[in-house]
Design a protein around this motif. Structure first.
Motif, mmCIF file in Angstrom:
data_model
loop_
_atom_site.group_PDB
_atom_site.id
_atom_site.type_symbol
_atom_site.label_atom_id
_atom_site.label_comp_id
_atom_site.label_asym_id
_atom_site.label_seq_id
_atom_site.Cartn_x
_atom_site.Cartn_y
_atom_site.Cartn_z
ATOM 1 N N GLU A 99 0.842 -1.197 0.000
ATOM 2 C CA GLU A 99 0.000 0.000 0.000
ATOM 3 C C GLU A 99 0.873 1.243 0.000
ATOM 4 O O GLU A 99 2.087 1.155 0.129
ATOM 5 C CB GLU A 99 -0.919 -0.009 1.222
ATOM 6 N N ARG A 100 0.246 2.391 -0.128
ATOM 7 C CA ARG A 100 1.001 3.644 -0.149
ATOM 8 C C ARG A 100 0.229 4.727 0.587
ATOM 9 O O ARG A 100 -0.991 4.627 0.789
ATOM 10 C CB ARG A 100 1.307 4.086 -1.583
ATOM 11 N N VAL A 101 0.969 5.757 0.964
ATOM 12 C CA VAL A 101 0.382 6.902 1.653
ATOM 13 C C VAL A 101 0.839 8.186 0.960
ATOM 14 O O VAL A 101 1.884 8.230 0.300
ATOM 15 C CB VAL A 101 0.805 6.940 3.144
ATOM 16 N N TRP A 102 0.044 9.217 1.121
ATOM 17 C CA TRP A 102 0.351 10.525 0.551
ATOM 18 C C TRP A 102 1.196 11.316 1.537
ATOM 19 O O TRP A 102 0.892 11.382 2.729
ATOM 20 C CB TRP A 102 -0.956 11.276 0.264
ATOM 21 N N LEU A 103 2.268 11.902 1.042
ATOM 22 C CA LEU A 103 3.107 12.773 1.843
ATOM 23 C C LEU A 103 3.354 14.056 1.059
ATOM 24 O O LEU A 103 3.232 14.063 -0.174
ATOM 25 C CB LEU A 103 4.445 12.093 2.168
ATOM 26 N N PRO A 104 3.693 15.117 1.730
ATOM 27 C CA PRO A 104 3.916 16.380 1.024
ATOM 28 C C PRO A 104 5.014 16.255 -0.035
ATOM 29 O O PRO A 104 6.185 16.052 0.283
ATOM 30 C CB PRO A 104 4.345 17.339 2.142
ATOM 31 N N GLY A 105 4.617 16.315 -1.304
ATOM 32 C CA GLY A 105 5.573 16.301 -2.399
ATOM 33 C C GLY A 105 5.790 14.958 -3.067
ATOM 34 O O GLY A 105 6.307 14.894 -4.178
ATOM 35 N N PHE A 106 5.413 13.838 -2.410
ATOM 36 C CA PHE A 106 5.629 12.531 -3.029
ATOM 37 C C PHE A 106 4.742 11.482 -2.366
ATOM 38 O O PHE A 106 4.163 11.707 -1.303
ATOM 39 C CB PHE A 106 7.104 12.112 -2.929
ATOM 40 N N ASP A 107 4.651 10.314 -3.020
ATOM 41 C CA ASP A 107 3.945 9.171 -2.452
ATOM 42 C C ASP A 107 4.961 8.228 -1.814
ATOM 43 O O ASP A 107 6.051 8.006 -2.356
ATOM 44 C CB ASP A 107 3.178 8.412 -3.537
ATOM 45 N N LEU A 108 4.600 7.639 -0.687
ATOM 46 C CA LEU A 108 5.431 6.635 -0.035
ATOM 47 C C LEU A 108 4.702 5.307 -0.117
ATOM 48 O O LEU A 108 3.577 5.167 0.365
ATOM 49 C CB LEU A 108 5.679 6.991 1.432
ATOM 50 N N ALA A 109 5.336 4.313 -0.753
ATOM 51 C CA ALA A 109 4.728 2.992 -0.910
ATOM 52 C C ALA A 109 5.588 1.946 -0.222
ATOM 53 O O ALA A 109 6.793 2.137 -0.024
ATOM 54 C CB ALA A 109 4.569 2.652 -2.392
ATOM 55 N N GLY A 110 4.963 0.834 0.141
ATOM 56 C CA GLY A 110 5.692 -0.266 0.766
ATOM 57 C C GLY A 110 5.157 -1.591 0.281
ATOM 58 O O GLY A 110 3.943 -1.751 0.110
ATOM 59 N N ILE A 111 6.065 -2.539 0.035
ATOM 60 C CA ILE A 111 5.647 -3.874 -0.399
ATOM 61 C C ILE A 111 6.173 -4.930 0.570
ATOM 62 O O ILE A 111 7.161 -4.725 1.263
ATOM 63 C CB ILE A 111 6.143 -4.195 -1.825
ATOM 64 N N ASN A 112 5.488 -6.059 0.593
ATOM 65 C CA ASN A 112 5.891 -7.177 1.432
ATOM 66 C C ASN A 112 7.178 -7.804 0.905
ATOM 67 O O ASN A 112 7.509 -7.684 -0.275
ATOM 68 C CB ASN A 112 4.792 -8.241 1.476
ATOM 69 N N ASP A 113 7.872 -8.506 1.782
ATOM 70 C CA ASP A 113 9.113 -9.153 1.364
ATOM 71 C C ASP A 113 8.828 -10.332 0.446
ATOM 72 O O ASP A 113 7.734 -10.904 0.447
ATOM 73 C CB ASP A 113 9.891 -9.638 2.589
ATOM 74 N N VAL A 114 9.843 -10.715 -0.314
ATOM 75 C CA VAL A 114 9.758 -11.856 -1.221
ATOM 76 C C VAL A 114 9.296 -13.107 -0.488
ATOM 77 O O VAL A 114 8.505 -13.902 -1.012
ATOM 78 C CB VAL A 114 11.145 -12.119 -1.858
ATOM 79 N N THR A 115 9.747 -13.289 0.751
ATOM 80 C CA THR A 115 9.426 -14.483 1.530
ATOM 81 C C THR A 115 7.931 -14.618 1.779
ATOM 82 O O THR A 115 7.431 -15.727 1.982
ATOM 83 C CB THR A 115 10.169 -14.448 2.886
ATOM 84 N N GLY A 116 7.210 -13.508 1.749
ATOM 85 C CA GLY A 116 5.777 -13.544 2.005
ATOM 86 C C GLY A 116 5.013 -14.396 1.010
ATOM 87 O O GLY A 116 3.899 -14.852 1.292
ATOM 88 N N GLU A 117 5.600 -14.615 -0.158
ATOM 89 C CA GLU A 117 4.942 -15.427 -1.182
ATOM 90 C C GLU A 117 4.679 -16.847 -0.693
ATOM 91 O O GLU A 117 3.711 -17.493 -1.097
ATOM 92 C CB GLU A 117 5.820 -15.453 -2.436
ATOM 93 N N GLU A 118 5.539 -17.333 0.212
ATOM 94 C CA GLU A 118 5.388 -18.697 0.728
ATOM 95 C C GLU A 118 4.153 -18.854 1.608
ATOM 96 O O GLU A 118 3.677 -19.971 1.810
ATOM 97 C CB GLU A 118 6.640 -19.085 1.515
ATOM 98 N N THR A 119 3.646 -17.746 2.135
ATOM 99 C CA THR A 119 2.485 -17.803 3.029
ATOM 100 C C THR A 119 1.294 -17.011 2.474
ATOM 101 O O THR A 119 0.397 -16.632 3.222
ATOM 102 C CB THR A 119 2.862 -17.257 4.420
ATOM 103 N N GLY A 120 1.300 -16.761 1.174
ATOM 104 C CA GLY A 120 0.206 -16.023 0.566
ATOM 105 C C GLY A 120 0.216 -14.543 0.873
ATOM 106 O O GLY A 120 -0.819 -13.877 0.796
ATOM 107 N N ASP A 121 1.376 -14.011 1.221
ATOM 108 C CA ASP A 121 1.499 -12.603 1.577
ATOM 109 C C ASP A 121 2.568 -11.944 0.697
ATOM 110 O O ASP A 121 3.426 -11.211 1.171
ATOM 111 C CB ASP A 121 1.888 -12.481 3.059
#
Length: 376
Positions: free
Chosen positions: A252-274
């Motif tokens: 997901e991502r959030v709005w910050l003054p001047g840019f968007d900040l996004a974050g993704i789950n780690d590669v390992t999360g694929e093993e648990t459906g995340d």
């Protein structure tokens, strides 16, 4: 916590290394006490294996009785093995020069003992330096990143990047507090923790993480999962971090003054459906605004570039931590530390504030990154 799959193959590899050490340090240097040396080598190998298992199944206070001596020997073993391997060409040259002369068993024994003693002294020195470096306070690595589309009003925005804290048996509450103090002294606009915060469950390490509540910045603290969170109970840690005032960005991502900040789950999360989901984290955003992506592993940068990410902040590599781990890390990650451009996406990789496994850092001191965004 569960025992990771890689403990078994690592134990097998360690058995091969200890067989080599037996050959050079016991068989080649002893005459009467060979059985005692053999038993000692077996015990030292078993101690490392026990430490690897204990850190994943026992409470840190109990596991410490095995982890400290086990990983201490692990660190010394690595450098001792490398130095003995470097001495192999010397042995080969000497053997070649004497190929036509009768072999003197006593001279061979003296040579073997001399190399073993020299390697032992040198390995002890390197290991001592590496341990001191690993437990030292993280330095601040300041980096200026020029971003297109960043409005002038947002120029100078500073992000403190924390990674690979690895709270656990060897690194506890004092380590956390030291990191908090270093970060707060920088007075950042935002704090990003990019994974591998813990090596243990909330029940085990909740008090060790408590000082994170004291992190201070204008726009708050954000977290993305690393591979070790999926070993340590990711859902419980996400809830615990929320209690401490830290928001986890899970695709997901959030709005910050001047840019968007996004974050993704780690590669390992694929093993648990995340698994990491770039489309979910970046889809539907305003293309006129730059986006900064938090991703634990640098390897994500290639896909980030296809999604038009301006800057990716990562950790995971520990800057290589020590030889020969750095060579293996280079095989799976595009870089170990610093700032580089990949297809229009700039990637900053911090060496991390802690360590994992053998408590040594050689050629890669702990750090906290401070990234300053500059409008162009």
């Amino acid at each position: 916590m569960t025992i990771p799959w890689w403990v078994l193959p690592q134990s097998a590899a360690l058995a091969v290394v200890h067989l080599y050490l037996w050959w050079r340090l016991v068989r080649n240097t002893t005459v009467r006490r060979r059985r005692l040396g053999t038993i000692l080598i077996i015990v030292l190998w078993a101690l490392i294996v026990a430490a690897l298992v204990a850190m994943h199944v026992w409470d840190p206070a109990v596991a410490a009785w095995l982890v400290w001596p086990g990983f201490g020997w692990y660190a010394l073993m690595i450098h001792l093995t490398l130095l003995l391997l470097l001495a192999e060409p010397v042995r080969a040259v000497i053997a070649w020069r004497r190929r036509s002369a009768p072999v003197d068993p006593q001279r061979r024994l003296v040579l073997a003992r001399g190399i073993a003693i020299a390697a032992g002294i040198a390995a002890s020195g390197v290991t001592t330096y590496g341990v001191a470096t690993a437990f030292s306070a993280p330095a601040v690595e300041r980096v200026a990143v020029r971003l297109r589309r960043l409005p002038p009003a947002a120029s100078g925005f500073r992000i403190a990047v924390i990674s690979d804290v690895h709270l656990g048996v060897m690194l506890g509450r004092a380590h956390t507090q030291r990191i908090v103090d270093v970060v707060n002294a920088e007075n950042p606009d935002l704090i990003a923790i990019v994974g591998d915060l813990v090596d243990g469950t909330v029940q085990q390490l909740g008090p060790e993480a408590e000082p994170l509540r004291g992190l201070r910045s204008k726009h708050g603290t954000y977290f993305v999962t690393g591979n070790h969170e999926y070993i340590s109970g990711v859902e419980a840690w996400v809830q615990e971090l929320s209690r401490l005032g830290i928001r986890t960005l899970r695709n997901e991502r959030v709005w910050l003054p001047g840019f968007d900040l996004a974050g993704i789950n780690d590669v390992t999360g694929e093993e648990t459906g995340d698994a990491a989901d770039f489309a979910k984290a970046l889809g539907g955003r305003n293309p006129d605004r730059p986006v900064v992506l938090l991703a634990h592993q640098p390897v994500h940068v290639h896909e980030a570039a296809t999604h038009g990410v301006d800057l990716q902040l990562s950790g995971h590599t520990h800057g290589g931590q020590f030889i020969p781990v750095n060579f293996f890390t280079r095989l799976e990650q595009p870089m170990l530390a610093g700032l580089r451009n990949f297809g229009g996406t700039q990637l900053f990789v911090t060496r991390g504030a802690g360590f994992w496994g053998p408590p040594v850092r050689v050629g890669s001191s702990p750090e906290i990154g401070v990234v300053e965004l500059i409008a162009i």
